[in-house]
Write an enzyme that holds these catalytic residues in place. Structure first.
Site, PDB file in Angstrom:
ATOM      1  N   ASN A  14       0.858  -1.186   0.000  1.00 20.75           N
ATOM      2  CA  ASN A  14       0.000   0.000   0.000  1.00 20.75           C
ATOM      3  C   ASN A  14       0.895   1.237   0.000  1.00 20.75           C
ATOM      4  O   ASN A  14       1.415   1.629   1.035  1.00 20.75           O
ATOM      5  CB  ASN A  14      -0.908  -0.037   1.247  1.00 20.75           C
ATOM      6  CG  ASN A  14      -1.810   1.178   1.343  1.00 20.75           C
ATOM      7  OD1 ASN A  14      -1.868   1.984   0.409  1.00 20.75           O
ATOM      8  ND2 ASN A  14      -2.508   1.310   2.455  1.00 20.75           N
ATOM      9  N   TRP A  15       1.055   1.810  -1.187  1.00 22.72           N
ATOM     10  CA  TRP A  15       1.965   2.954  -1.304  1.00 22.72           C
ATOM     11  C   TRP A  15       1.344   4.237  -0.763  1.00 22.72           C
ATOM     12  O   TRP A  15       1.997   5.275  -0.715  1.00 22.72           O
ATOM     13  CB  TRP A  15       2.378   3.143  -2.773  1.00 22.72           C
ATOM     14  CG  TRP A  15       3.254   2.034  -3.313  1.00 22.72           C
ATOM     15  CD1 TRP A  15       3.806   0.981  -2.598  1.00 22.72           C
ATOM     16  CD2 TRP A  15       3.688   1.854  -4.668  1.00 22.72           C
ATOM     17  NE1 TRP A  15       4.542   0.188  -3.433  1.00 22.72           N
ATOM     18  CE2 TRP A  15       4.491   0.692  -4.706  1.00 22.72           C
ATOM     19  CE3 TRP A  15       3.478   2.566  -5.845  1.00 22.72           C
ATOM     20  CZ2 TRP A  15       5.085   0.220  -5.897  1.00 22.72           C
ATOM     21  CZ3 TRP A  15       4.059   2.105  -7.030  1.00 22.72           C
ATOM     22  CH2 TRP A  15       4.854   0.949  -7.038  1.00 22.72           C
ATOM     23  N   LYS A  16       0.071   4.199  -0.423  1.00 23.03           N
ATOM     24  CA  LYS A  16      -0.638   5.384   0.099  1.00 23.03           C
ATOM     25  C   LYS A  16      -0.417   6.581  -0.837  1.00 23.03           C
ATOM     26  O   LYS A  16      -0.359   6.390  -2.043  1.00 23.03           O
ATOM     27  CB  LYS A  16      -0.197   5.655   1.536  1.00 23.03           C
ATOM     28  CG  LYS A  16      -0.370   4.396   2.400  1.00 23.03           C
ATOM     29  CD  LYS A  16      -0.302   4.654   3.865  1.00 23.03           C
ATOM     30  CE  LYS A  16      -0.550   3.343   4.614  1.00 23.03           C
ATOM     31  NZ  LYS A  16      -0.505   3.501   6.066  1.00 23.03           N
ATOM     32  N   HIS A  99      -9.875   0.684   4.590  1.00 23.60           N
ATOM     33  CA  HIS A  99      -8.639   1.042   5.289  1.00 23.60           C
ATOM     34  C   HIS A  99      -8.942   2.071   6.374  1.00 23.60           C
ATOM     35  O   HIS A  99      -9.757   2.977   6.170  1.00 23.60           O
ATOM     36  CB  HIS A  99      -7.616   1.596   4.297  1.00 23.60           C
ATOM     37  CG  HIS A  99      -6.249   1.727   4.904  1.00 23.60           C
ATOM     38  ND1 HIS A  99      -5.915   2.766   5.724  1.00 23.60           N
ATOM     39  CD2 HIS A  99      -5.174   0.913   4.859  1.00 23.60           C
ATOM     40  CE1 HIS A  99      -4.654   2.594   6.138  1.00 23.60           C
ATOM     41  NE2 HIS A  99      -4.192   1.487   5.638  1.00 23.60           N
ATOM     42  N   GLU A 101      -7.410   4.595   7.405  1.00 23.62           N
ATOM     43  CA  GLU A 101      -7.210   6.002   7.034  1.00 23.62           C
ATOM     44  C   GLU A 101      -8.424   6.528   6.267  1.00 23.62           C
ATOM     45  O   GLU A 101      -8.820   7.684   6.436  1.00 23.62           O
ATOM     46  CB  GLU A 101      -5.911   6.153   6.226  1.00 23.62           C
ATOM     47  CG  GLU A 101      -4.688   6.047   7.128  1.00 23.62           C
ATOM     48  CD  GLU A 101      -3.420   5.569   6.436  1.00 23.62           C
ATOM     49  OE1 GLU A 101      -3.343   5.582   5.199  1.00 23.62           O
ATOM     50  OE2 GLU A 101      -2.498   5.158   7.176  1.00 23.62           O
ATOM     51  N   GLU A 171      -5.985  -4.976  10.446  1.00 27.14           N
ATOM     52  CA  GLU A 171      -5.072  -3.861  10.643  1.00 27.14           C
ATOM     53  C   GLU A 171      -5.468  -3.087  11.900  1.00 27.14           C
ATOM     54  O   GLU A 171      -6.297  -2.166  11.829  1.00 27.14           O
ATOM     55  CB  GLU A 171      -5.109  -2.918   9.440  1.00 27.14           C
ATOM     56  CG  GLU A 171      -4.604  -3.532   8.156  1.00 27.14           C
ATOM     57  CD  GLU A 171      -3.937  -2.486   7.276  1.00 27.14           C
ATOM     58  OE1 GLU A 171      -2.781  -2.699   6.909  1.00 27.14           O
ATOM     59  OE2 GLU A 171      -4.566  -1.465   6.989  1.00 27.14           O
ATOM     60  N   GLY A 177       1.475   2.648  10.743  1.00 25.26           N
ATOM     61  CA  GLY A 177       2.379   3.787  10.601  1.00 25.26           C
ATOM     62  C   GLY A 177       2.976   4.265  11.911  1.00 25.26           C
ATOM     63  O   GLY A 177       3.551   5.349  11.977  1.00 25.26           O
ATOM     64  N   SER A 217       2.676  -1.703  10.498  1.00 21.17           N
ATOM     65  CA  SER A 217       4.104  -1.663  10.813  1.00 21.17           C
ATOM     66  C   SER A 217       4.814  -2.994  10.580  1.00 21.17           C
ATOM     67  O   SER A 217       5.694  -3.386  11.351  1.00 21.17           O
ATOM     68  CB  SER A 217       4.324  -1.167  12.257  1.00 21.17           C
ATOM     69  OG  SER A 217       3.841   0.159  12.402  1.00 21.17           O
ATOM     70  N   GLY A 238       2.561  -0.941   4.444  1.00 24.94           N
ATOM     71  CA  GLY A 238       2.597   0.470   4.075  1.00 24.94           C
ATOM     72  C   GLY A 238       4.037   0.945   3.941  1.00 24.94           C
ATOM     73  O   GLY A 238       4.695   0.725   2.924  1.00 24.94           O
ATOM     74  N   GLY A 239       4.536   1.576   4.982  1.00 24.27           N
ATOM     75  CA  GLY A 239       5.863   2.206   4.961  1.00 24.27           C
ATOM     76  C   GLY A 239       6.964   1.354   4.347  1.00 24.27           C
ATOM     77  O   GLY A 239       7.711   1.823   3.475  1.00 24.27           O
TER      78      GLY A 239
HETATM   79  P1  PGA Z   1       2.231   0.605   7.733  1.00 22.81           P
HETATM   80  O1  PGA Z   1       0.835   0.719   6.975  1.00 22.81           O
HETATM   81  O2  PGA Z   1       2.885  -0.682   7.249  1.00 22.81           O
HETATM   82  O3  PGA Z   1       2.995   1.820   7.329  1.00 22.81           O
HETATM   83  O4  PGA Z   1       1.923   0.555   9.196  1.00 22.81           O
HETATM   84  C1  PGA Z   1       0.033  -0.424   6.780  1.00 22.81           C
HETATM   85  C2  PGA Z   1      -1.272  -0.015   6.135  1.00 22.81           C
HETATM   86  O5  PGA Z   1      -1.781   1.053   6.453  1.00 22.81           O
HETATM   87  O6  PGA Z   1      -1.823  -0.733   5.279  1.00 22.81           O
END
Ligand code: PGA
Length: 255
Positions: A14-16, A99, A101, A171, A177, A217, A238-239
Site C-alpha cells: 500500500n503505497w498510500k 482502510h 485512514e 489492521e 504507521g 508496521s 505500508g511504509g
Molecule cells: P504501515 O501501513 O505498514 O505503514 O503501518 C500499513 C497499512 O496502512 O496498510
C-alpha cells in the site's frame, strides 16, 4: 513452516499517497526485479490512482498484480473526484476498501465498505477489505466485537463464494504507521476472531478459503514471526513497501 490449509499467501504494497506515474513505475520495476517467490505468493502493488496506468504498464508481462487504494461503489455518475471499480477493469485486479485512514480521515462508513466490496466483485476485481480496532477499543477489551461487526457489515452483500474469493486484512489502527506492531499472538488471535465471524456469516467453507492478511508496521524484521502464525495469510504493507528490497524481504517471509 507447516501449513494446515491450502490458502496461498498474499502480500500487498500500500503505497498510500506516495509516487506519481514516473517514480511509481520506477518503484514497480524495482520490485519486479527483486526475484520474488511468485510461485508461492501472490504479490499486489497499490499505487495512487494517478499512477495506476504507468505501474500496470511497467508490470506488464510480470506476475505482479496491480490494485487500487480506493474506489466508489457506483459504476459511474455525478461523483466528482471519484473512480469506479468498473473503470479499473484491465488496469487493476484488486481494490482496497475499509482502510482505517479512509474510515477515520475521509468518513468511510461500514455501509460504504459493504457497497464497495460488492462493487469491486461486480467489476470482476478482488477486494482487499481492511478491518481493525482502535487503541481505546483494544484497551477496553472490545477488539473481538469491533472486528466482528466490521466483518459482518463488509460481507453482508456478498455470497459465500464471493466471500471466499475476497481478501481481508486485519489492521489494528494503533499499529498503522506507528512502528508499534501487534504481537504475533495478537495478530493470530484477532485473525481467528475474523475467520470465526466469516464462518458464522457465510459458512465454514468460505471461512476456510478467505485469505486474511495482517497489516500495521510490518517490516523485514518482524514479518517472519507474524506470517508464521496460524491463519495469517500474508501482509498489507505500508511504509516498508516503499523500499523495493524491504518489501521483497517481507514477500520472502510469506513464502
Ligand atoms: P504501515 O501501513 O505498514 O505503514 O503501518 C500499513 C497499512 O496502512 O496498510
Amino acid at each position: 513452516m507447516t501449513r494446515t490449509h491450502s490458502r496461498r499467501p498474499i502480500v500487498a504494497a500500500n503505497w498510500k499517497m506516495h509516487t506519481g506515474p514516473a517514480d511509481g513505475a520506477e518503484l514497480a520495476r524495482a520490485v519486479a526485479a527483486q526475484g520474488l517467490p511468485l510461485d508461492a505468493v501472490d504479490v499486489v502493488v497499490l499505487p495512487p490512482a494517478l499512477g495506476l496506468s504507468a505501474v500496470a504498464e511497467a508490470l506488464r508481462g510480470t506476475r505482479l498484480a496491480v490494485g487500487a487504494q480506493h474506489v466508489h461503489w457506483e459504476s459511474h455518475g455525478a461523483f466528482t473526484g471519484e473512480i469506479s471499480a468498473a473503470m479499473l477493469v484491465g488496469l487493476a485486479a484488486y481494490a482496497l476498501t475499509g482502510h482505517s485512514e479512509r474510515r477515520r480521515l475521509f468518513g468511510e462508513t461500514d455501509r460504504d465498505v459493504r457497497r464497495k466490496a460488492r462493487a469491486i466483485h461486480d467489476a470482476g476485481l478482488t477486494p482487499i477489505i481492511a478491518v481493525g480496532e482502535s487503541l481505546d477499543e483494544r484497551d477496553g477489551g472490545q477488539t473481538e466485537q469491533v472486528v466482528r461487526a466490521q466483518v459482518e457489515h463488509a460481507l453482508a452483500d456478498l455470497t459465500p463464494a464471493l466471500t471466499a474469493a475476497s481478501v481481508l486484512a486485519y489492521e489494528p489502527v494503533w499499529a498503522i504507521g506507528t512502528g508499534r506492531t501487534a504481537t504475533p499472538e495478537q495478530a493470530e488471535e484477532a485473525i481467528g476472531w475474523i475467520r470465526a465471524a466469516v464462518g458464522a456469516l457465510h459458512g465454514a467453507a468460505a471461512a476456510g478459503q478467505v485469505r486474511i492478511q495482517y497489516g500495521g508496521s510490518v517490516t523485514p524484521a518482524n514479518a517472519r514471526a507474524l506470517l508464521g502464525r496460524e491463519g495469517v495469510d500474508g501482509a498489507l504493507v505500508g511504509g516498508a513497501s516503499l523500499d523495493a528490497a524491504s518489501f521483497a524481504a517481507i514477500v520472502q517471509a510469506a513464502a
